[in-house]
Design a protein around this motif. Structure first.
Motif, mmCIF file in Angstrom:
data_model
loop_
_atom_site.group_PDB
_atom_site.id
_atom_site.type_symbol
_atom_site.label_atom_id
_atom_site.label_comp_id
_atom_site.label_asym_id
_atom_site.label_seq_id
_atom_site.Cartn_x
_atom_site.Cartn_y
_atom_site.Cartn_z
ATOM 1 N N PRO A 6 0.821 -1.212 0.000
ATOM 2 C CA PRO A 6 0.000 0.000 0.000
ATOM 3 C C PRO A 6 0.857 1.265 0.000
ATOM 4 N N ARG A 7 0.338 2.296 -0.672
ATOM 5 C CA ARG A 7 1.056 3.585 -0.721
ATOM 6 C C ARG A 7 0.168 4.684 -0.140
ATOM 7 N N ALA A 28 -11.849 5.267 -10.606
ATOM 8 C CA ALA A 28 -11.360 4.018 -11.215
ATOM 9 C C ALA A 28 -9.837 3.901 -11.094
ATOM 10 N N THR A 30 -7.800 3.271 -8.604
ATOM 11 C CA THR A 30 -7.069 3.881 -7.488
ATOM 12 C C THR A 30 -6.630 2.851 -6.450
ATOM 13 N N LYS A 32 -8.732 0.320 -5.094
ATOM 14 C CA LYS A 32 -9.769 -0.103 -4.134
ATOM 15 C C LYS A 32 -9.805 -1.628 -4.002
ATOM 16 N N THR A 33 -9.794 -2.313 -5.152
ATOM 17 C CA THR A 33 -9.864 -3.775 -5.082
ATOM 18 C C THR A 33 -8.649 -4.336 -4.347
ATOM 19 N N LEU A 277 -3.847 4.693 -10.523
ATOM 20 C CA LEU A 277 -2.577 3.984 -10.728
ATOM 21 C C LEU A 277 -2.655 2.992 -11.876
ATOM 22 N N ARG A 278 -3.776 2.976 -12.564
ATOM 23 C CA ARG A 278 -3.936 2.009 -13.659
ATOM 24 C C ARG A 278 -3.792 2.634 -15.040
ATOM 25 N N GLY A 388 -14.152 -4.336 -12.536
ATOM 26 C CA GLY A 388 -13.101 -4.636 -11.563
ATOM 27 C C GLY A 388 -11.821 -5.199 -12.171
ATOM 28 N N ARG A 432 -10.889 0.018 -18.056
ATOM 29 C CA ARG A 432 -10.233 -1.290 -17.883
ATOM 30 C C ARG A 432 -8.860 -1.318 -18.550
ATOM 31 N N ARG A 434 -5.014 -0.405 -19.363
ATOM 32 C CA ARG A 434 -3.854 0.236 -18.733
ATOM 33 C C ARG A 434 -3.211 1.237 -19.697
HETATM 34 N N1 LIG Z 1 0.155 0.393 -3.863
HETATM 35 C C1 LIG Z 1 0.198 0.031 -5.127
HETATM 36 N N2 LIG Z 1 1.398 -0.291 -5.694
HETATM 37 C C2 LIG Z 1 1.455 -0.646 -6.982
HETATM 38 N N3 LIG Z 1 0.395 -0.740 -7.786
HETATM 39 C C3 LIG Z 1 -0.801 -0.441 -7.285
HETATM 40 C C4 LIG Z 1 -0.968 -0.040 -5.924
HETATM 41 N N4 LIG Z 1 -2.282 0.183 -5.708
HETATM 42 C C5 LIG Z 1 -2.910 -0.067 -6.871
HETATM 43 N N5 LIG Z 1 -2.028 -0.426 -7.813
HETATM 44 C C6 LIG Z 1 -2.323 -0.807 -9.187
HETATM 45 O O1 LIG Z 1 -3.373 0.000 -9.670
HETATM 46 C C7 LIG Z 1 -4.228 -0.760 -10.495
HETATM 47 C C8 LIG Z 1 -5.653 -0.577 -10.071
HETATM 48 O O2 LIG Z 1 -5.891 -1.205 -8.833
HETATM 49 P P1 LIG Z 1 -7.326 -1.754 -8.450
HETATM 50 O O3 LIG Z 1 -7.807 -2.716 -9.473
HETATM 51 O O4 LIG Z 1 -7.254 -2.221 -7.047
HETATM 52 O O5 LIG Z 1 -8.160 -0.409 -8.555
HETATM 53 P P2 LIG Z 1 -9.720 -0.129 -8.326
HETATM 54 O O6 LIG Z 1 -9.795 1.159 -7.597
HETATM 55 O O7 LIG Z 1 -10.371 -1.310 -7.703
HETATM 56 O O8 LIG Z 1 -10.204 0.057 -9.802
HETATM 57 P P3 LIG Z 1 -11.661 -0.120 -10.478
HETATM 58 O O9 LIG Z 1 -12.676 0.427 -9.513
HETATM 59 O O10 LIG Z 1 -11.541 0.728 -11.705
HETATM 60 O O11 LIG Z 1 -11.809 -1.548 -10.799
HETATM 61 C C9 LIG Z 1 -3.715 -2.196 -10.427
HETATM 62 O O12 LIG Z 1 -2.899 -2.445 -11.543
HETATM 63 C C10 LIG Z 1 -2.887 -2.211 -9.215
HETATM 64 O O13 LIG Z 1 -1.873 -3.167 -9.281
#
Ligand SMILES: Nc1ncnc2c1ncn2[C@@H]1O[C@H](COP(=O)(O)OP(=O)(O)OP(=O)(O)O)[C@@H](O)[C@H]1O
Length: 461
Positions: A6-7, A28, A30, A32-33, A277-278, A388, A432, A434
């Protein structure tokens, strides 16, 4: 591979207090998952004071399977489930459902159609009957999702989720259709559908004296669960347990249009994730432009994203002379991009996804099939089932005005409602990707796509 660390604010969220309710909203991509996964792993770990059996719950099966495959989540005291699976298991263990007697899909629509036929003669001439069965199905889902058990609750409610208001005078008639549907359903051997099962879970929990199965519940994609489903999850944990809700209201695609505030969650403060971050900046710019279109409904829960730092090419918009040419472009593009990375052909319907990928090797992501470390290749799915997930590249085929917004949705809802719903789906699909996004169309392009030429590289094959 283990979970990324986590960051910044993410770390605070993972280690939020181990009791009470917590809400984390974020745009989207960020994290969350991932943070939902981290938090669930933390709460279920024997090293955590106050740990206990934990449920990580989400709406769709593909995402649940994807989460199940994350190595850090294969631990003894952690279950990853869809809400449907959780509720079915609970009622089944309580002896309240027999086998698979929960109604859904086209069979539900057929019974609703019969209920409409039974009620409509008494109200001949009403404009209500111009609506298709999908509209009634949606309204009945909304009533059940809100947990209304009396007509007054429904007539007195503010009907969110429809851009065009629904007159209160019509509500008793719709209520009659719903009652009739429930009678017909029971006669057909089904006690519940996937919407009213949540009320049954709550009723059973209220009378259940057994020890709680879960001490902690973490909800991912919470915006797609109905208020009654969330309330049932809140009821399912003991007082010293916790519920952590992760959601993004820009991606609310199941029509409930209700805030977490009406779901029985009491929180001191809401955490917000803004760092995408995506997506590359160019892809995020397109998604933001979609969310700024006039018909894209934004609630108070909308979190404005910060521009991502990752660079990448602008999305390509391919204008084709006809569907045959378009499909050739889609197949060739998917095969090319699938050699080095993951590419998803994401279409509005399964029929369109299969059609777009005919003749090429593509893995169908219906109820799983996409794992944490999926190998390069072509995947095919729908806007709904892509929820997701993420891919190196995404191809959105068949984005002409003929197909987006979807014809059935346009027939069932008026244009404003249809555009509001469908633009959220498009937003999900775009986010979705990258680093590469290719959108194809023939004829006139979808009115849901922004028109600013700076957002795309427009090409002809
Ligand atoms: N702390 C982290 N370090 C490196 N990569 C991260 C970090 N947090 C998130 N990511 C990357 O960001 C991307 C998005 O993460 P995630 O799928 O959890 O987002 P989300 O908020 O659930 O997105 P969505 O709601 O659009 O599905 C992933 O590729 C994940 O690996």
């Amino acid at each position: 591979m283990s979970l990324p660390t986590p960051r910044g604010r993410q770390g605070d969220v993972v280690y939020l207090p181990r009791s009470g309710h917590h809400v984390v909203l974020g745009t989207a991509g960020t994290g969350k998952t991932l943070m939902a996964a981290w938090r669930a792993a933390y709460l279920s770990s024997p090293d955590t004071p106050g740990h206990g059996r934990t449920l990580l719950v989400t709406y769709n099966k593909t995402l649940a399977k994807y989460l199940e495959g994350i190595p850090g989540l294969r631990v003894r005291d952690l279950d990853v489930r869809t809400y449907g699976r959780f509720s079915w298991h609970y009622l089944s263990n309580s002896g309240l459902v027999r086998g698979s007697n929960i109604l859904g899909g086209p069979a539900r629509i057929r019974i609703i159609e019969k209920a409409v036929d039974a009620v409509s003669p008494a109200y001949r001439g009403s404009r209500l009957w111009d609506r298709g069965p999908a509209w009634f199905a949606d309204e009945i889902s909304w009533i059940s999702g809100m947990g209304f058990t009396e007509l007054d609750h429904y007539t007195d409610s503010e009907r969110r989720g429809r851009v065009t208001p629904l007159s209160r005078g019509l509500r008793p008639v719709i209520w009659k259709v719903m009652e009739n549907y429930r009678d017909l359903r029971r006669d057909a051997g089904y006690d519940f559908d996937w919407d009213d099962i949540a009320t049954a879970v709550r009723e059973r929990l209220a009378a259940d004296r057994r020890e709680h199965l879960y001490r902690h519940i973490v909800i991912d994609e919470g915006q797609d669960l109905s208020p009654e489903q969330i309330r049932s999850l809140v009821d399912a944990v003991p007082e010293d347990g916790s519920v952590t809700f992760f959601g993004d209201y820009a991606q609310q695609i199941y029509g409930q249009a209700m805030s977490w505030k009406s779901c029985g969650l009491s929180v001191r403060r809401v955490e917000r994730f803004r760092d995408n971050l995506r997506n590359s900046k160019a892809i995020a710019d397109l998604a933001t432009a979609v969310s700024e279109m006039p018909f894209f409904e934004k609630s108070d829960d909308f979190v404005a994203p910060l521009a991502p730092r990752a660079t990448g090419p602008r999305p390509t918009l391919v204008r084709c002379s006809g569907e045959d040419e378009e499909l050739r472009v889609v197949r060739a593009t998917a095969e090319r991009l699938g050699r080095d990375g993951t590419v998803a052909v994401i279409a509005r319907t399964w029929e369109a996804a299969d059609h777009a990928c005919r003749g090429i090797r593509a893995t169908r992501l219906r109820e799983g099939g996409f794992t944490w470390q999926a190998p390069p290749g072509v995947y095919k799915t729908t806007y709904h089932s892509a929820k997701g997930l993420e891919f190196d590249a995404v191809v959105l085929p068949l984005c002409g005005a003929e197909r987006i917004p979807d014809r059935d949705v346009l027939e069932s809802f008026d244009e404003k409602d249809a555009h509001a719903r469908e633009s959220k789906l498009l937003y999900v699909a775009i986010t979705r990707a990258r680093s590469e996004l290719v959108i194809t169309y023939s004829g006139t392009r979808s009115p849901l796509l922004p028109t600013d030429p700076a957002l795309f590289t427009e090409v002809r094959p």
